[in-house]
Enzyme design. Sequence first.
Site, short mmCIF file in Angstrom:
data_model
loop_
_atom_site.label_atom_id
_atom_site.label_comp_id
_atom_site.label_asym_id
_atom_site.label_seq_id
_atom_site.Cartn_x
_atom_site.Cartn_y
_atom_site.Cartn_z
N ASN A 157 0.81 -1.23 0.00
CA ASN A 157 0.00 0.00 0.00
C ASN A 157 0.85 1.28 0.00
OD1 ASN A 157 0.70 -0.40 2.73
ND2 ASN A 157 -1.08 0.76 3.43
N LYS A 180 12.45 -7.87 1.43
CA LYS A 180 11.44 -8.67 0.73
C LYS A 180 10.17 -7.81 0.63
CE LYS A 180 7.94 -11.53 0.13
NZ LYS A 180 7.06 -10.82 -0.77
N GLY A 233 2.21 -5.18 7.59
CA GLY A 233 1.28 -5.99 6.82
C GLY A 233 0.12 -6.40 7.70
N SER A 234 -0.44 -7.56 7.40
CA SER A 234 -1.65 -7.97 8.12
C SER A 234 -1.33 -8.44 9.53
CB SER A 234 -2.36 -9.08 7.35
OG SER A 234 -1.63 -10.28 7.50
N VAL A 237 -0.34 -12.32 9.61
CA VAL A 237 1.03 -12.63 9.20
C VAL A 237 2.01 -12.03 10.21
CG1 VAL A 237 2.76 -12.38 7.37
CG2 VAL A 237 0.38 -12.78 6.77
N GLU A 255 4.10 -3.55 12.31
CA GLU A 255 3.06 -2.54 12.12
C GLU A 255 1.95 -3.23 11.36
OE1 GLU A 255 2.74 0.15 13.59
OE2 GLU A 255 4.78 0.37 14.33
N CYS A 289 -3.29 1.88 6.55
CA CYS A 289 -3.50 1.38 7.93
C CYS A 289 -4.12 2.48 8.76
CB CYS A 289 -2.18 1.00 8.58
SG CYS A 289 -1.12 0.04 7.56
N GLN A 336 -8.19 -8.05 -3.13
CA GLN A 336 -8.54 -6.88 -2.32
C GLN A 336 -9.98 -6.44 -2.63
OE1 GLN A 336 -6.60 -6.11 -0.04
NE2 GLN A 336 -7.74 -4.34 0.68
N GLU A 390 -10.98 -4.59 10.10
CA GLU A 390 -10.34 -3.69 9.14
C GLU A 390 -10.79 -4.07 7.72
OE1 GLU A 390 -6.06 -3.98 8.48
OE2 GLU A 390 -5.99 -1.80 8.46
C1 SIN Z 1 -0.33 3.84 6.43
O1 SIN Z 1 -1.37 4.34 6.77
O2 SIN Z 1 -0.34 2.66 6.03
C2 SIN Z 1 0.94 4.66 6.44
C3 SIN Z 1 0.88 5.99 7.02
C4 SIN Z 1 0.15 7.07 6.30
O3 SIN Z 1 0.74 7.81 5.51
O4 SIN Z 1 -1.02 7.27 6.56
#
Ligand code: SIN
Length: 490
Positions: A157, A180, A233-234, A237, A255, A289, A336, A390
């Site tokens: 993303n 990776k 990621g998720s 995982v 994260e 995210c 997705q 989510e």
């Molecule tokens: C994210 O939201 O996945 C990254 C941080 C952002 O720019 O909002």
Amino acid sequence: MQTNVECLSYLNYVNGQWQAASSGQMIDIHNPANKDEIIGRIQASNLEDLDHAVAIAKKALPTWRNLSSVERGNFLHRTADILEKNADEIAEIATKEMGKILRETKGEVLRGVAILRYYAQEGMRQIGEVLPSSQKQNILLTKRVPVGVVGVISPWNFPIAIPIWKIAPALIYGNTVVFKPASETGISAAKIVQAFDEAGLPKGVLNLVNGKGSIIGQGLADHKDVNAISFTGSNQVGKQVAVSAVKHGAKYQLEMGGKNPVIIMDDADIEHAAELTVQGAMKQTGQRCTATSRAYVHCSVYERVKELVVKKANSLKVGNGVDPTVDLGPLASEQQMNTVMNYIKKGKEDGASLLCGGEALKGEQYQSGYFVPPTVFENVTHDMTIVREEIFGPVLGLIKVNSFEEALEMANDTIYGLSASIFTKDIARAFKFIDEIETGLVQINGETGGAEPQAPFGGMKDSSSQSREQGQAAKEFYTTMKTITITPIP
Ligand code: SIN
């Protein structure tokens, strides 16, 4: 160069050389705005390729860590310049790989440049402190040293900014890296690595291994010679990565997801709140995210907020991200799109009412891509799946509340804790929100999304492993500390 005889095949980068995976297999990358278009192929590496890359990173470590951090910073400065120069080309590749609009991918490349420059300067900042010793004549100090070989697993993303916000601090503090990226965005990853290569980064310091997450991502997390692993990621995982890292004593940093709320109070600037709620929910087609997915709106302003949110959501143009007039690109992949459409279906079945969107777009310009319009639900109750899980798509739920306390309680009633915002002019309420909201990122009258290189980024609860990325916080993860006592001999 990263291209093979076939100009669209992108190679791995190991020991300063572009090379094919030993499997001879490749993964096609499709344009989500036009699924019939293959924009390139990346390597489907296997564990043998990974082992080789980790061994190379380990071998390169002593020389790299022995350079001064100021010298290491110079490589990051040069990489930033190259990336800036190639910003348009890289942005276009990223848009074709994962769909978001050119304005967003160009902004992301420039964000990558800013992150590189921030960490390049970090090479000139402190790496330890002097402490008072109980023995008056002694000098007691700390010194930060690299952790070793760092594994970087990055998502599709943010194909440029997120890898860079992991790789740049890893390198500046003297670690070497095996990278990776998500397979969907393996070409953007190759372009980042190419910039480091052109900047003259010594061979073996940064290595790119493309391949399936279940093989290369998992293999990196399991690898005994990887000393730290940074993952975005998720949730599912991420937790596997943590378990694998713990087994061989590696540091880990995760994260993961978010279910980010906004609270719009009766004293808010309603126009501003509606604008930023829609931006927060719909930018990047909701695939962040930090995207806004729940809006708790005070009953006395609910109807006005609803009207503005729907008007603004409906005004957004959906289409191919390379078209400069478009506001929302496609979702990144078929998978997705299926996930997002299933959540929308579930929302309808559970009794939420659609205010706009809700159907995949049809018609000639949409038939080859994964286009879902901005979707807003109301009559959403707190137990519905669309409020609890989510979605990672352009979907927002509006929930009417009677008080700040009620909104705060619902905002916190989630497994996630990444970002949250309140729209209010009441300072006391804003301070209570800062104190009591259970998220790592807190906005007062701002959008839930976004991050600045100099500020720590990360969440609470299941959104992260409690560690923080970026800013000075990155130092915690990418270094380990020595406590040194110097005893003078008279
Ligand atoms: C994210 O939201 O996945 C990254 C941080 C952002 O720019 O909002």
